[in-house]
Scaffold this motif. Structure first.
Motif, short mmCIF file in Angstrom:
data_model
loop_
_atom_site.label_atom_id
_atom_site.label_comp_id
_atom_site.label_asym_id
_atom_site.label_seq_id
_atom_site.Cartn_x
_atom_site.Cartn_y
_atom_site.Cartn_z
N ASP A 30 10.41 6.25 13.21
CA ASP A 30 9.20 5.52 12.38
C ASP A 30 9.94 4.17 11.96
N VAL A 31 11.17 4.07 12.01
CA VAL A 31 11.59 2.58 11.60
C VAL A 31 11.33 1.71 12.75
N ILE A 41 5.57 0.72 6.13
CA ILE A 41 6.65 1.22 5.77
C ILE A 41 6.86 2.69 6.20
N PRO A 42 8.08 2.67 7.02
CA PRO A 42 8.52 3.94 7.57
C PRO A 42 8.76 5.12 6.36
N LYS A 65 14.90 12.03 6.71
CA LYS A 65 14.05 12.91 7.72
C LYS A 65 12.64 12.14 8.22
N ASP A 66 12.62 12.10 9.42
CA ASP A 66 11.50 11.44 10.42
C ASP A 66 10.51 12.45 10.83
N GLN A 67 9.26 12.31 10.19
CA GLN A 67 8.14 13.20 10.70
C GLN A 67 7.03 12.22 11.41
N HIS A 68 7.35 10.95 11.89
CA HIS A 68 6.63 10.21 12.53
C HIS A 68 5.28 9.71 11.78
N LEU A 69 5.80 9.47 10.38
CA LEU A 69 4.78 9.02 9.54
C LEU A 69 5.05 7.92 8.85
#
Length: 375
Positions: free
Chosen positions: A323-324, A339-340, A349-353
């Motif tokens: 996401d970043v 904003i990621p 934690k990266d949930q593609h949001l």
């Protein structure tokens, strides 16, 4: 040697700086870009020529404090003593920082619910206390079983953010029942309730800690005129707490800022006679609905938004990148800043949001949505 060795430049600063450098539409940082109410600017212009430019009393301008007490009574049916239970602060962040610094001691533990606003952890670390980050459920509801497991005899404070930044989630009556049950087992825990978006909720109405009798003697409530009245640059908010806690908070406040910007206190005091805070929810709901409508044919999946002026969106249908990186490329290749969400988690934690701010004029929302719909 750094006291905050792992703290880097805020993601809000990074994304806003990139947006400016690349002439992108900035939907990242949470500030409105539409005009301030003319009634407020007219009051400010008139007051600027009056004798309002010297220190106010340390806790705040007394007429403003009395009106905050009335606002609290009108909004939540809570009666407070403005002399003993109220403090005007240089923005909500200063209220949060000051409260933590005053009430948390070395080796204490502070529960922070992730994803969380980035200002919570640093004052805890500066107290030489330990932040305990507990993840919300994937739908951003509190996991009370997980929260209880994180509590111990060392837990001094729990921070709740309602309505929630970055997700727009609001707490329910059941959440407060669960919180009450938890606090009965841990009678020494203080609750810090960050309620800066308290007047910006939509279909479901905000339930404030002010309305819960079991919290009144052990809770610090933080509010923001900057958020409510679209004047984030004024940096003015207020904190309400029972006298035994407020006494300690004021001890830190008087040596941190002593007193808050005088002319803003005079202006807001007068403005409170003219403005109806209950209209804010309708105003921002129209913004939310319009932004969602503009993006309905895009490849973004919009998540529920119950409050605040933030819209969380999934980009899973667009890209597999983190996401970043996605947010940086969104600026570089498509001219929109967001904003990621991973940056609000301790474990990233990266949930593609990602999070968009829809507190913008319609032209900005339309321009951004056009670019986002072309991805």
């Amino acid at each position: 040697m750094s006291k905050l060795p792992n703290v880097t430049t805020s993601i809000f600063t990074v994304m806003s700086k990139m947006a400016a450098e690349h002439n992108a539409i900035n939907l990242s940082q949470g500030f409105p870009n539409f005009p301030v109410d003319e009634r407020l600017t007219d009051i400010l212009a008139r007051l600027s020529k009056e004798n309002v430019h010297q220190y106010t009393p340390m806790a705040g301008y007394p007429p403003l404090m009395n009106k905050i007490a009335k606002l609290t009574l009108d909004s939540y049916k809570r009666t407070i003593n403005p002399e003993l239970e109220l403090l005007v602060t240089a923005g909500a962040t200063q209220g949060i920082f000051t409260s933590i610094l005053a009430l948390v001691k070395e080796n204490d533990e502070v529960i922070i619910l992730d994803p969380s606003y980035d200002s919570y952890e640093s004052p805890v670390l500066l107290c030489k206390a330990k932040p305990i980050r507990v993840a919300l459920n994937d739908d951003y509801t509190p996991n009370w079983e997980r929260i209880e497991k994180a509590c111990s005899a060392k837990t001094r404070m729990m921070i709740i953010n309602n309505p929630h930044n970055p997700t727009g989630k609001i707490l329910t009556e059941n959440d407060f029942i669960q919180l009450k049950n938890l606090l009965e087992k841990y009678p020494d825990i203080i609750i810090l309730s960050d309620e800066v978006y308290e007047y910006i909720t939509f279909e479901e109405k905000h339930i404030s800690a002010h309305t819960k009798d079991f919290l009144l003697d052990r809770c610090v409530m933080v509010s923001s005129f900057g958020k409510s009245f679209h004047i984030t640059g004024w940096k003015i908010g207020y904190t309400i707490a029972p006298e035994h806690l407020m006494k300690e908070i004021k001890k830190v406040h008087q040596f941190l800022v002593f007193s808050v910007n005088s002319i803003s206190q005079f202006a807001i005091s007068e403005y409170l006679d003219a403005v109806d805070v209950n209209l804010l929810g309708k105003f921002y709901q129209e913004k939310r609905d319009y932004f969602q409508k503009l993006l309905q044919n895009s490849r973004f999946e919009l998540k529920p938004c119950e409050g605040t002026y933030f819209q969380v969106a999934s980009y899973s249908n667009i890209s597999d990148e983190d996401d970043v990186s996605f947010c940086k490329n969104l600026i570089l290749n498509h001219g929109v800043a967001a904003i990621p969400i991973s940056t609000f988690y301790s474990d990233h934690k990266d949930q593609h949001l990602i999070r968009f701010c829809f507190a913008k004029d319609n032209f900005t929302l339309e321009s951004a949505a056009k670019k986002l719909s072309e991805i």
